[in-house]
Design a protein around this motif. Sequence first.
Motif, PDB file in Angstrom:
ATOM      1  N   PRO A 190       6.584   5.333   8.401  1.00 49.38           N
ATOM      2  CA  PRO A 190       6.669   3.885   8.144  1.00 49.38           C
ATOM      3  C   PRO A 190       5.481   3.341   7.359  1.00 49.38           C
ATOM      4  N   ALA A 191       4.416   4.091   7.244  1.00 50.66           N
ATOM      5  CA  ALA A 191       3.223   3.606   6.555  1.00 50.66           C
ATOM      6  C   ALA A 191       3.471   3.485   5.052  1.00 50.66           C
ATOM      7  N   PRO A 192       3.018   2.395   4.440  1.00 52.97           N
ATOM      8  CA  PRO A 192       3.153   2.261   2.981  1.00 52.97           C
ATOM      9  C   PRO A 192       2.324   3.327   2.261  1.00 52.97           C
ATOM     10  N   MET A 193       2.858   3.864   1.182  1.00 49.69           N
ATOM     11  CA  MET A 193       2.126   4.796   0.329  1.00 49.69           C
ATOM     12  C   MET A 193       2.261   4.295  -1.111  1.00 49.69           C
ATOM     13  N   PRO A 194       1.459   3.318  -1.494  1.00 47.27           N
ATOM     14  CA  PRO A 194       1.593   2.703  -2.819  1.00 47.27           C
ATOM     15  C   PRO A 194       1.198   3.656  -3.938  1.00 47.27           C
ATOM     16  N   SER A 195       1.751   3.424  -5.120  1.00 46.53           N
ATOM     17  CA  SER A 195       1.316   4.192  -6.289  1.00 46.53           C
ATOM     18  C   SER A 195      -0.127   3.827  -6.596  1.00 46.53           C
ATOM     19  N   TYR A 196      -0.858   4.784  -7.143  1.00 48.66           N
ATOM     20  CA  TYR A 196      -2.306   4.623  -7.244  1.00 48.66           C
ATOM     21  C   TYR A 196      -2.800   5.457  -8.411  1.00 48.66           C
ATOM     22  N   PRO A 197      -3.807   4.978  -9.164  1.00 55.61           N
ATOM     23  CA  PRO A 197      -4.327   5.762 -10.286  1.00 55.61           C
ATOM     24  C   PRO A 197      -4.872   7.114  -9.819  1.00 55.61           C
ATOM     25  N   ASN A 198      -4.605   8.143 -10.598  1.00 57.32           N
ATOM     26  CA  ASN A 198      -5.096   9.497 -10.325  1.00 57.32           C
ATOM     27  C   ASN A 198      -4.591  10.082  -8.997  1.00 57.32           C
ATOM     28  N   ILE A 199      -3.449   9.568  -8.523  1.00 54.67           N
ATOM     29  CA  ILE A 199      -2.866  10.079  -7.285  1.00 54.67           C
ATOM     30  C   ILE A 199      -1.486  10.650  -7.585  1.00 54.67           C
ATOM     31  N   VAL A 200      -1.241  11.863  -7.099  1.00 56.60           N
ATOM     32  CA  VAL A 200       0.081  12.468  -7.165  1.00 56.60           C
ATOM     33  C   VAL A 200       0.587  12.594  -5.731  1.00 56.60           C
ATOM     34  N   GLN A 201       1.700  11.951  -5.424  1.00 53.10           N
ATOM     35  CA  GLN A 201       2.246  11.985  -4.075  1.00 53.10           C
ATOM     36  C   GLN A 201       3.243  13.126  -3.934  1.00 53.10           C
ATOM     37  N   LEU A 202       3.085  13.876  -2.852  1.00 54.87           N
ATOM     38  CA  LEU A 202       3.947  15.026  -2.573  1.00 54.87           C
ATOM     39  C   LEU A 202       4.535  14.871  -1.165  1.00 54.87           C
ATOM     40  N   PRO A 203       5.479  13.949  -0.985  1.00 54.87           N
ATOM     41  CA  PRO A 203       6.020  13.698   0.361  1.00 54.87           C
ATOM     42  C   PRO A 203       7.074  14.725   0.752  1.00 54.87           C
ATOM     43  N   VAL A 253      -4.990  16.969  -0.812  1.00 48.39           N
ATOM     44  CA  VAL A 253      -5.211  16.366   0.504  1.00 48.39           C
ATOM     45  C   VAL A 253      -3.969  16.650   1.343  1.00 48.39           C
ATOM     46  N   ILE A 254      -4.129  17.415   2.411  1.00 47.23           N
ATOM     47  CA  ILE A 254      -2.998  17.709   3.297  1.00 47.23           C
ATOM     48  C   ILE A 254      -3.134  16.829   4.527  1.00 47.23           C
ATOM     49  N   HIS A 255      -2.260  15.839   4.623  1.00 51.80           N
ATOM     50  CA  HIS A 255      -2.363  14.816   5.668  1.00 51.80           C
ATOM     51  C   HIS A 255      -0.994  14.600   6.279  1.00 51.80           C
ATOM     52  N   GLY A 256      -0.708  15.332   7.333  1.00 51.22           N
ATOM     53  CA  GLY A 256       0.623  15.309   7.912  1.00 51.22           C
ATOM     54  C   GLY A 256       1.067  13.962   8.432  1.00 51.22           C
ATOM     55  N   GLU A 257       0.130  13.118   8.871  1.00 53.50           N
ATOM     56  CA  GLU A 257       0.515  11.841   9.471  1.00 53.50           C
ATOM     57  C   GLU A 257       1.147  10.893   8.454  1.00 53.50           C
ATOM     58  N   GLY A 258       0.751  10.981   7.195  1.00 55.20           N
ATOM     59  CA  GLY A 258       1.401  10.196   6.160  1.00 55.20           C
ATOM     60  C   GLY A 258       0.993   8.747   6.079  1.00 55.20           C
ATOM     61  N   ASN A 259      -0.190   8.387   6.587  1.00 55.45           N
ATOM     62  CA  ASN A 259      -0.657   6.995   6.479  1.00 55.45           C
ATOM     63  C   ASN A 259      -2.016   6.950   5.785  1.00 55.45           C
ATOM     64  N   THR A 260      -2.139   7.692   4.725  1.00 49.30           N
ATOM     65  CA  THR A 260      -3.416   7.906   4.047  1.00 49.30           C
ATOM     66  C   THR A 260      -4.109   6.606   3.679  1.00 49.30           C
ATOM     67  N   PHE A 261      -3.371   5.638   3.160  1.00 51.48           N
ATOM     68  CA  PHE A 261      -3.989   4.409   2.677  1.00 51.48           C
ATOM     69  C   PHE A 261      -4.245   3.400   3.801  1.00 51.48           C
ATOM     70  N   ASN A 262      -3.812   3.740   5.023  1.00 48.63           N
ATOM     71  CA  ASN A 262      -4.147   2.931   6.188  1.00 48.63           C
ATOM     72  C   ASN A 262      -5.298   3.534   6.984  1.00 48.63           C
ATOM     73  N   ASN A 263      -5.832   4.643   6.513  1.00 52.31           N
ATOM     74  CA  ASN A 263      -6.965   5.288   7.158  1.00 52.31           C
ATOM     75  C   ASN A 263      -8.229   4.930   6.378  1.00 52.31           C
ATOM     76  N   PRO A 264      -9.170   4.178   6.963  1.00 51.72           N
ATOM     77  CA  PRO A 264     -10.328   3.711   6.192  1.00 51.72           C
ATOM     78  C   PRO A 264     -11.113   4.824   5.512  1.00 51.72           C
ATOM     79  N   SER A 265     -11.382   5.913   6.217  1.00 53.03           N
ATOM     80  CA  SER A 265     -12.180   6.991   5.631  1.00 53.03           C
ATOM     81  C   SER A 265     -11.427   7.715   4.520  1.00 53.03           C
ATOM     82  N   LEU A 266     -10.161   8.039   4.755  1.00 60.90           N
ATOM     83  CA  LEU A 266      -9.391   8.739   3.723  1.00 60.90           C
ATOM     84  C   LEU A 266      -9.238   7.893   2.472  1.00 60.90           C
ATOM     85  N   LYS A 267      -8.938   6.617   2.672  1.00 65.96           N
ATOM     86  CA  LYS A 267      -8.826   5.714   1.520  1.00 65.96           C
ATOM     87  C   LYS A 267     -10.137   5.695   0.726  1.00 65.96           C
ATOM     88  N   ALA A 268     -11.267   5.614   1.429  1.00 63.33           N
ATOM     89  CA  ALA A 268     -12.566   5.572   0.756  1.00 63.33           C
ATOM     90  C   ALA A 268     -12.871   6.895   0.055  1.00 63.33           C
TER      91      ALA A 268
END
Length: 401
Positions: free
Chosen positions: A41-54, A6-21
């Motif tokens: 500034p958006a939180p990016m919490p650890s999550y199962p099956n998620i690899v974060q590449l900031p 998932v390439i998401h430059g804005e960096g607020n993936t878990f605050n976006n309803p559709s992306l989170k779903a």
Amino acid sequence: MKKVLVIHGEGNTFNNPSLKAIIDLLGSRGYQCHIRYASSPAPMPSYPNIVQLPYGWFLRKVKRWTYDRLCSRWLARLFVSIEDIAIYPEFDLILAVDRLGLIEAAILSKRHGTPFVFISFEIMFADETSRRFKRIERLSARNCCFWIVQDEVRAACLVEENALDIENSFILPLASAGPGVFPAMRLRDQMGIPKNYSVAVLIGSLTTWSMAKETIESVRDWPPDWALLVHERYGNTESALNRLGVSAHELSDRIYFSGQAPDRVDDLGYVLEGVSAGLAFYRPTHDSIYTGKNLEYLGFASGKVSTYLRYGIPVICNEIGLYAQQVRAHDFGVVVAHPSQIAQALPLTSEPTTMSPSRYFADFLDFNLRSSELLHRFEQCMAAPCGCEPPSSIEDRICAD
């Protein structure tokens, strides 16, 4: 385990309803999602099956300068190729979010033959940018497997602006999955709002285009048993108001400012429990490429409106296109011309309605209405060979930097 980038430059993936779903959906089917994003500034919490590449602010600026100012496809290929070699494993599918994601996904797709899906939340218009700015988008978009947009209005804009095929679109309103869940605790009690008060809430971005200042100033005219709860999406409420020239200490004692920052959009039940009206105002300001026609053609791309409805909260909004039409048609809120008219609208939110807000959400917006079909489309992309054209195509040579 199949891998999705998932390439998401804005960096607020878990605050976006559709992306989170979408990420939840893929995770529930055993996919591992790698999220490439700019730190924010958006939180990016650890999550199962998620690899974060900031990545940090410097690379973010370099990318924006390269893609948006220089609009250089050659430099874009260079940067993405370096990242590809340094950090990326092989992927089965790429989800390209908005302009930055689209440009980078197209390059990776050509390098590896990996299929990609374009997900649009922000639309850039040629008459607000330039032909050169749009050219790199159009060339990047031509080989996507399919593209996701919130409604038919925004779909028509993308067909015009990015030369996309309408037959290849997938309509997905910006909304979460399932009804909202309220916890035992609620923010209004923690903030000390009297129990006999009704509460209206303003969530999301506190900016000029969201008419936050006008909304807050309208409280002086509200009925005496109503209070306003202000919740900036990342918990930076007071600093956001200071930028607008609003001093929290000089306002009515019926205004309460939240400093909370839930990690995920699905955690807003704590904020919205005990709320009687949700405020959603939009005003195109044309002071950036994000706040002009992108707001004029808002459609169903308002996360705050869908979130209010998910939690069963009536909406008070201005003339914002599709949602204003739906409010009138289904009677789950009130449409006013300006925040100065909120005072007259507040009592109307408690009257009987044709359709409850939660019913409207369940019947028209809920991500789960489209999740099975969307997953099927993803799997079709991964099963079929990528339709990428070779880099030496005639169009590439004509449009070369």
